[in-house]
Design a protein around this motif. Structure first.
Motif, short mmCIF file in Angstrom:
data_model
loop_
_atom_site.label_atom_id
_atom_site.label_comp_id
_atom_site.label_asym_id
_atom_site.label_seq_id
_atom_site.Cartn_x
_atom_site.Cartn_y
_atom_site.Cartn_z
N CYS A 125 0.58 -1.46 0.08
CA CYS A 125 0.41 -0.04 -0.03
C CYS A 125 0.90 1.56 0.13
O CYS A 125 0.55 2.62 -0.69
N HIS A 147 -0.26 5.06 -0.69
CA HIS A 147 -0.89 5.69 0.57
C HIS A 147 0.39 6.56 1.01
O HIS A 147 -0.19 6.80 2.18
N PRO A 192 -5.77 10.87 -7.07
CA PRO A 192 -4.75 10.90 -6.19
C PRO A 192 -5.32 9.08 -5.04
O PRO A 192 -6.22 9.05 -4.47
N PRO A 193 -4.37 8.72 -4.47
CA PRO A 193 -4.78 7.93 -3.48
C PRO A 193 -5.42 8.53 -2.13
O PRO A 193 -5.03 9.52 -1.86
N ILE A 218 -13.27 -1.92 4.42
CA ILE A 218 -11.98 -1.48 3.87
C ILE A 218 -11.56 -3.29 3.43
O ILE A 218 -10.30 -2.76 2.34
N THR A 254 -12.62 -3.16 -0.31
CA THR A 254 -11.58 -2.53 -1.08
C THR A 254 -10.18 -3.18 -1.46
O THR A 254 -9.72 -2.76 -2.70
N ARG A 265 -13.05 1.84 -7.33
CA ARG A 265 -13.08 2.69 -8.80
C ARG A 265 -11.55 3.03 -9.07
O ARG A 265 -11.57 2.22 -10.07
N ASN A 266 -10.57 4.13 -9.10
CA ASN A 266 -9.94 4.51 -10.12
C ASN A 266 -8.85 2.79 -8.91
O ASN A 266 -7.53 2.58 -9.18
N MET A 267 -8.60 2.52 -7.16
CA MET A 267 -7.78 1.28 -7.24
C MET A 267 -8.35 -0.12 -7.45
O MET A 267 -8.95 -0.35 -7.50
C1 HEC Z 1 -1.39 1.65 -7.03
C2 HEC Z 1 -2.23 2.58 -6.04
C3 HEC Z 1 -2.73 2.20 -4.94
C4 HEC Z 1 -2.48 0.75 -4.30
C5 HEC Z 1 -1.34 0.31 -4.29
C6 HEC Z 1 -3.71 0.66 -3.66
N1 HEC Z 1 -4.04 1.69 -3.06
FE1 HEC Z 1 -5.76 2.26 -2.36
N2 HEC Z 1 -6.71 3.97 -2.87
C7 HEC Z 1 -5.49 4.23 -4.52
C8 HEC Z 1 -6.19 5.49 -5.11
C9 HEC Z 1 -5.78 5.85 -6.18
C10 HEC Z 1 -7.46 5.62 -4.34
C11 HEC Z 1 -8.91 6.68 -4.52
C12 HEC Z 1 -9.97 5.33 -5.17
C13 HEC Z 1 -10.47 6.53 -6.39
O1 HEC Z 1 -11.66 7.06 -5.65
O2 HEC Z 1 -11.20 6.34 -7.85
C14 HEC Z 1 -7.60 4.35 -3.14
C15 HEC Z 1 -8.55 4.69 -1.86
C16 HEC Z 1 -8.47 3.43 -0.89
C17 HEC Z 1 -9.15 3.82 0.24
C18 HEC Z 1 -10.56 4.23 0.75
C19 HEC Z 1 -11.33 3.52 -0.41
C20 HEC Z 1 -12.88 4.07 -0.05
O3 HEC Z 1 -14.10 4.81 -0.42
O4 HEC Z 1 -13.61 3.36 0.99
C21 HEC Z 1 -8.92 2.95 0.76
C22 HEC Z 1 -9.17 2.10 2.62
C23 HEC Z 1 -7.82 1.76 0.41
N3 HEC Z 1 -6.98 2.65 -0.94
C24 HEC Z 1 -6.65 1.20 0.92
C25 HEC Z 1 -5.88 0.88 0.39
C26 HEC Z 1 -4.85 -0.60 0.54
C27 HEC Z 1 -4.98 -1.50 2.12
C28 HEC Z 1 -3.94 -0.79 0.16
C29 HEC Z 1 -2.91 -2.10 0.64
C30 HEC Z 1 -3.14 -3.33 0.20
C31 HEC Z 1 -4.07 -0.14 -1.17
N4 HEC Z 1 -5.50 1.06 -0.88
C32 HEC Z 1 -3.31 0.16 -1.74
C33 HEC Z 1 -4.57 4.14 -4.78
C34 HEC Z 1 -3.86 2.85 -4.41
#
Ligand code: HEC
Length: 240
Positions: free
Chosen positions: A142, A146, A170-171, A187, A190, A196-198
């Motif tokens: 992550c 993040h 943005p994350p 979570i 997720t 969405r974009n993640m």
């Molecule tokens: C490649 C980049 C990337 C990685 C690696 C990543 N994320 Fe994300 N994450 C994002 C993006 C971009 C968003 C927002 C997505 C959007 O709003 O479209 C997000 C959103 C989230 C959210 C908020 C979702 C919500 O709306 O409730 C959580 C919680 C989260 N990530 C947890 C994690 C965790 C835990 C990991 C590791 C296992 C992880 N992410 C790895 C890019 C990443």
């Protein structure tokens, strides 16, 4: 007259010394042939398969994944498991542990209501070791987006800003009310399926580790947002 002129057939008979020298020279030349063939095949490429003297069972007729087959009516070599088959040790009964949500069919045919679980499933014990495991997994999977502190300033994000990627989303920061208020199951989901974009990380991170990451995110959130009532009395005066 010498022997030569007496040979009526036109050719000339050579002396035995000539033949001995001839055979020796030819032998020397021929003895280099294998060497030069080996040298050539070492330094040139060929479309043909290698010479394969001991076949053992190296070449067998078989189907590769996704290949076609004339044997079956649908033309597929890969067969579907019999309906309802569950692979050994692969029963995923607990909704809370394996999915993080519960799906209840509504009055409307084919429509489902989804409720995310609050708290951790009984399959895991949240203790220090578990959270440390979660921290390690979080740092691996992550942090790039993040950031170690969860504010969304990971290296991938910083690089995207540098490249001025117009489409970059943005994350999300872990320290927003939105993520704080998310159920643990949300979570977890997720991580499993992305949002969405993640992208999804369920294929790479086993179920238990996903829960460990959720536990670590809770610890991370607490580290940035602890109520004053959580601070021990003797430490309170040292706070600034
Ligand atoms: C490649 C980049 C990337 C990685 C690696 C990543 N994320 Fe994300 N994450 C994002 C993006 C971009 C968003 C927002 C997505 C959007 O709003 O479209 C997000 C959103 C989230 C959210 C908020 C979702 C919500 O709306 O409730 C959580 C919680 C989260 N990530 C947890 C994690 C965790 C835990 C990991 C590791 C296992 C992880 N992410 C790895 C890019 C990443």
């Amino acid at each position: 007259m010498s022997d030569h002129s007496q040979n009526k057939s036109g050719g000339t008979l050579k002396s035995p010394v000539f033949w001995i020298v001839f055979i020796l020279v030819m032998g020397a030349v021929i003895s280099w042939l294998p060497m030069s063939i080996i040298a050539k095949s070492r330094f040139t490429t060929s479309e043909k398969p290698r010479i394969h003297i001991f076949q053992d069972m190296d070449q067998q007729p078989k189907y590769r994944p996704q290949a076609t087959s004339a044997i079956f009516a649908d033309g597929r070599a890969m067969r579907q498991p019999v309906q309802g088959t569950v692979a050994f040790g692969d029963v995923q009964e607990s909704d809370h542990y394996f999915r993080g949500y519960e799906r209840v069919e509504t009055q409307q045919q084919g429509k489902f209501e989804v409720t995310y679980f609050k708290g951790f499933p009984q399959e895991v014990t949240v203790d220090e070791n578990f959270i440390k495991r979660g921290q390690q997994r979080y740092e691996i999977y992550c942090t790039p987006c993040h950031g170690s502190d969860g504010y969304g300033q990971g290296t991938v994000h910083l690089r995207a800003l540098e490249l001025q990627q117009a489409t970059w989303v943005p994350p999300t920061s872990m320290h927003t009310d939105m993520v704080r208020d998310r159920e643990e199951g949300h979570i977890f989901n997720t991580i499993t399926h992305g949002i969405r974009n993640m992208p999804a990380y369920g294929k790479q991170i086993p179920v238990k580790d996903r829960w460990a990451i959720v536990a670590y995110i809770r610890a991370l959130q607490l580290s940035q947002n602890a109520p004053i009532s959580d601070v021990p009395e003797d430490v309170k005066p040292t706070l600034r």
